[in-house]
Write an enzyme that holds these catalytic residues in place. Structure first.
Site, PDB file in Angstrom:
ATOM      1  N   ASP A   1      -4.962  17.594   5.189  1.00  9.30           N
ATOM      2  CA  ASP A   1      -5.103  17.529   3.734  1.00  9.30           C
ATOM      3  C   ASP A   1      -6.501  18.066   3.386  1.00  9.30           C
ATOM      4  O   ASP A   1      -7.362  18.165   4.274  1.00  9.30           O
ATOM      5  CB  ASP A   1      -4.932  16.063   3.300  1.00  9.30           C
ATOM      6  CG  ASP A   1      -5.330  15.837   1.865  1.00  9.30           C
ATOM      7  OD1 ASP A   1      -4.782  16.529   1.003  1.00  9.30           O
ATOM      8  OD2 ASP A   1      -6.203  14.974   1.618  1.00  9.30           O
ATOM      9  N   TYR A   2      -6.739  18.403   2.133  1.00 11.52           N
ATOM     10  CA  TYR A   2      -8.039  18.980   1.785  1.00 11.52           C
ATOM     11  C   TYR A   2      -8.955  17.962   1.078  1.00 11.52           C
ATOM     12  O   TYR A   2      -9.895  17.449   1.674  1.00 11.52           O
ATOM     13  CB  TYR A   2      -7.835  20.230   0.911  1.00 11.52           C
ATOM     14  CG  TYR A   2      -9.134  20.893   0.526  1.00 11.52           C
ATOM     15  CD1 TYR A   2      -9.917  21.538   1.479  1.00 11.52           C
ATOM     16  CD2 TYR A   2      -9.593  20.853  -0.792  1.00 11.52           C
ATOM     17  CE1 TYR A   2     -11.122  22.136   1.122  1.00 11.52           C
ATOM     18  CE2 TYR A   2     -10.796  21.444  -1.150  1.00 11.52           C
ATOM     19  CZ  TYR A   2     -11.550  22.083  -0.186  1.00 11.52           C
ATOM     20  OH  TYR A   2     -12.742  22.662  -0.531  1.00 11.52           O
TER      21      TYR A   2
ATOM     22  N   ASP B   1      -5.681  11.503   3.246  1.00 15.71           N
ATOM     23  CA  ASP B   1      -6.453  10.369   2.719  1.00 15.71           C
ATOM     24  C   ASP B   1      -5.771   9.576   1.623  1.00 15.71           C
ATOM     25  O   ASP B   1      -6.242   8.512   1.267  1.00 15.71           O
ATOM     26  CB  ASP B   1      -7.789  10.858   2.158  1.00 15.71           C
ATOM     27  CG  ASP B   1      -7.594  11.480   0.803  1.00 15.71           C
ATOM     28  OD1 ASP B   1      -6.830  12.464   0.703  1.00 15.71           O
ATOM     29  OD2 ASP B   1      -8.155  10.950  -0.168  1.00 15.71           O
TER      30      ASP B   1
END
Ligand code: GDG
Length: 751
Positions: A514-515, A695
């Site tokens: 994920d970024y 996250d």
């Protein structure tokens, strides 16, 4: 840290004052046991601790012994403190005491936390010495603490200490209890920012922070949110990778000590004397430390009004006013004493006769037998603080009423009012209410008095000071257990080694990353979260490896991802799974979708942008997102809740879903998520190693779609379907860097 028997689990009580006072006279030391709420309250609990183990040294009390002694007597003081009082003395100079105790404690924190901002002094020298003295206490604790000890810090004098201790002893169990009110945020924020932050950070060094009432706990949590930006879940706050709990523990009293005291000869003698002196009059008792927070003038004015309105009570009632000397030397206190004495003189002058003095005033400390005798012979107790953390006097009065008679008049501004609802509750600012309450109390039938006191006594007997302390320590243990459970989910060194070994051995590896919140921390404006060179390097190195298939799985729009990562040899997923871009291929939609719904929902989003300054809309091809990270931290979640309920109600029968991410609400087509996107890759290759890091809960779809052998990591200390947690983006980058570097150094360079 002291050496010693590491098996012994002691309680270290740390408070400003020792359980004794020392005085040096002609080179000789004299010791006197201290009275006061904390000392007498805790001693019952500590005695029980000693009794349970059959030995005395199960606790140690660290505190200031009340005065300075000459160097030659220091060893002797330490010796007696240890052997007689289970105590370790902290030494402070007179100058330190001036700026710390008389200064920051009693001229800054005490008035402000009791809602007297006009009395509050904001001298920087006070703050500096406050920090310094907290450090002195920290050093004193370090001298005596042993492995396994539990530290319980008390009160507003030592609010920086928990953090100082935490820095030196990361794993020690620390509890903190505040005996005075924690004020509402509007009052708390009057402190300079540095102090506001320092105090809250100091307190959050503890595992458990306790308050007398639910309100104080809520006010504290609110200040933590507003000042430090930490949110809480039912009082549980994540501070980095630690969990801190804030909770309510209304302090009790040693009920039996008061309830059983009446039969002792000393108390009997005292009672007889009071009865002889005040035989024909009803007694209204007022007893407090000399303090402007206790509302003594208000009560005198209320009594005066009562006398004015009720001439039939003249010569039949007296107010026994006992004022206990306190904080002599603080200027407000002297002025305050003068004011009380003037009022007493004026009321006595106005109503008194040769044979009747309406107010019997004493300015002195009273020994315990006199205190109980006063409690037990008074028909009414008049307790009217303007603010009070708890107020033990009120509880002690009720406990001393062995025959169940007597009426307690209690200010609703005292913490004790939350538990003693059967008392006659008054607003101390209203002399009318006080006068009416005295009238009501004197006329209250004995049966009704007994009914009320019976209920209150039952409560005080059950939740006494021992239960209070046990409850606190039990919660402290529980908080650390929760903490340990979360810590156990952290990717340990052993698990990391296993992961790295499997990574090296695997022929084909699939890595989903994920970024936002995973590779990059959040910022108020998402447009500013541009990948750093370090992040691009890591992604570059990983995706260059021919055995790796790296996929960036984001909620961002495809154009942004294309611009930032289009040049790297990796797969991309945009809009939480709507758009896929396998490497070397073009963007495509995961399935045919429509975006007709956007036009009907856009006005709803716009309305919420108007209703919440700082929020804004992000429009993507197949989703609408409303971001509120930059908005007011308290109004934001409220509006978000309203918006998501509203959206859920109007989209219920359509093919869209409402997602709640980190400070963002997003609407998109249902049936499409990061998990369905991941399946695309998993079904197109045979991977012997799969790693996923994310996250927020949109990543949970991804974690859930993985085979059991895959490694899944959630960033942040939260519950998750992922197998492991890493603390933050810094740890993620470090971990990926190691994975990438180690691999590079292990793979022979053939080119
Ligand atoms: C703080 C908070 C909170 C006092 N003088 C004598 C004496 N005492 C004992 C009383 C009672 C205690 O001291 C006073 O407790 P309070 O609760 O009334 O008030 P503070 O001293 O302001 O205490 C308060 C308390 O901490 C506990 O958390 O309730 O809100 O301000 O126990 O009996 N006892 C004897 N002689 C004295 O002269 N024997």
């Amino acid at each position: 840290m002291a050496n010693g028997n590491s098996g012994a689990h002691r309680l270290l009580v740390v408070a400003n004052r020792s359980p004794f006072t020392v005085i040096e006279e002609d080179g000789e030391l004299q010791f006197k046991e201290s009275s006061g709420g904390l000392v007498s309250g805790l001693s019952a609990y500590l005695d029980k601790l000693s009794a349970q183990t059959g030995k005395k040294a199960d606790y140690l009390w660290v505190g200031w012994p009340g005065s300075k002694v000459s160097d030659k007597n220091i060893d002797r003081l330490k010796e007696v403190a240890a052997s007689e009082f289970n105590s370790h003395p902290v030494f402070l100079s007179e100058e330190e005491m001036e700026n710390f105790y008389h200064g920051f404690c009693n001229k800054t924190i005490w008035p402000l936390f009791h809602y007297f901002p006009a009395y509050t002094a904001y001298g920087n020298e006070y703050w500096e010495v406050y920090e310094k003295v907290n450090q002195v206490f920290c050093d004193a604790v370090m001298e005596v603490i042993r492995p396994g000890d539990v530290v319980w810090v008390h009160d507003y004098h030592l609010m920086l200490l928990p953090r100082m201790l935490r820095e030196r002893l990361p794993d020690v169990k620390i509890g903190f209890f505040l005996h005075i009110p924690f004020p509402s945020f509007e009052i708390y924020r009057l402190l300079p920012k540095k102090w506001c932050t320092g105090i809250l950070e100091g307190l959050l060094g503890a595992d458990l922070v306790g308050f007398h009432t639910f309100d104080y706990t809520q006010y504290f949590l609110r200040s933590v949110g507003r000042v430090l930006g930490h949110e809480h879940n039912l009082g549980q706050i994540f501070v980095g990778d630690r969990i801190v709990k804030a909770d309510t523990f209304p302090m009790g009293i040693d009920f039996d000590k008061f309830n059983n005291a009446l039969t002792t000869p000393e108390v009997e003698a005292e009672r007889e004397e009071i009865k002889m002196t005040l035989a024909d009059e009803k007694v209204v008792l007022s007893i407090d430390r000399l303090d402007y927070s206790k509302g003594i003038p208000n009560r005198l004015e209320g009594f005066e009004l009562f006398l004015e309105r009720n001439p039939q009570w003249h010569k039949k009632v007296v107010l026994a006013l006992v004022v206990i000397p306190s904080r002599i030397g603080v200027e407000h206190y002297q002025a305050f004493k003068d004011r009380i004495e003037k009022l007493v003189g004026s009321i006595n002058g106005k109503f008194g006769t040769l044979d009747w003095t309406p107010i019997r005033y004493q300015y002195r400390s009273v020994p315990f037998p006199s205190l109980v005798a006063l409690y037990s012979t008074s028909d009414v107790a008049l307790v009217t603080p303007l603010r009070d953390g708890m107020n033990l006097i009120a509880k002690e009065y009720v406990a001393s009423r062995v025959d169940n008679t007597g009426v307690l008049i209690l200010s609703e501004m005292a913490g004790a009012a939350k538990e003693l609802g059967e008392a006659v509750l008054i607003n101390p600012n209203s002399r009318e209410e006080i006068a009416d309450a005295i009238e009501e109390a004197l006329a209250l039938p004995k049966v009704e008095q007994a009914r009320r006191n019976f209920v209150m006594q039952k409560r005080l007997r059950r939740y006494n000071v021992v239960s209070w302390a046990e409850d606190f320590i039990r919660q402290l243990d529980a908080t650390q257990e929760t903490q340990a459970r979360y810590k156990a989910r952290l990717l340990s060194a052993a698990a990391r080694d296993r992961l790295e070994r499997q990574y090296r051995e695997a022929e084909r590896r699939l890595i989903f990353l994920d970024y936002d919140g995973t590779l990059m921390p959040f910022a108020k404006d998402p447009d500013t979260v541009i990948p750093t060179a370090r992040v691009r390097d890591i992604l570059g190195t990983l995706s260059e490896d021919p055995r790796n298939e790296v996929v960036l799985v984001s909620g961002r729009d495809k154009d942004t991802l294309q611009e930032w990562f289009g040049d790297l040899r990796m797969g991309l997923v945009a809009e939480h799974g709507v758009w896929l871009k396998p490497r070397y291929e073009d963007w495509r939609m995961i399935q045919p979708l429509t975006s007709d719904w956007k036009s009907s929902l856009r006005p709803v989003f716009e309305m919420y942008v108007d209703r919440l300054p700082g929020s804004f809309i992000e429009e993507k091809d197949f989703s609408l997102a409303w971001h509120y990270r930059a908005a007011d931290p308290e109004l934001g979640p409220v509006r978000a809740m309203e918006l998501s309920h509203y959206l859920a109600s109007i989209t219920g029968s359509t093919d869209v879903q409402v997602l709640q991410g980190h400070k963002v609400i997003e609407v998109k087509n249902s049936g499409v998520n990061k998990g369905t996107a991941a399946l695309h890759w998993m079904s197109h290759g045979d991977y012997s190693f799969i790693l996923t890091i994310g996250d927020d809960w949109t990543d949970e779809h991804l974690f859930e779609s993985l085979p059991a052998t895959a490694y899944s990591i959630r960033v942040g200390m939260t519950q998750s379907a992922a197998r492991f947690n890493l603390r933050d983006t810094t740890e993620v980058l470090h971990f990926l860097e190691q994975l990438a570097c180690r691999e590079e150094s292990l793979v022979p360079q053939t080119a």
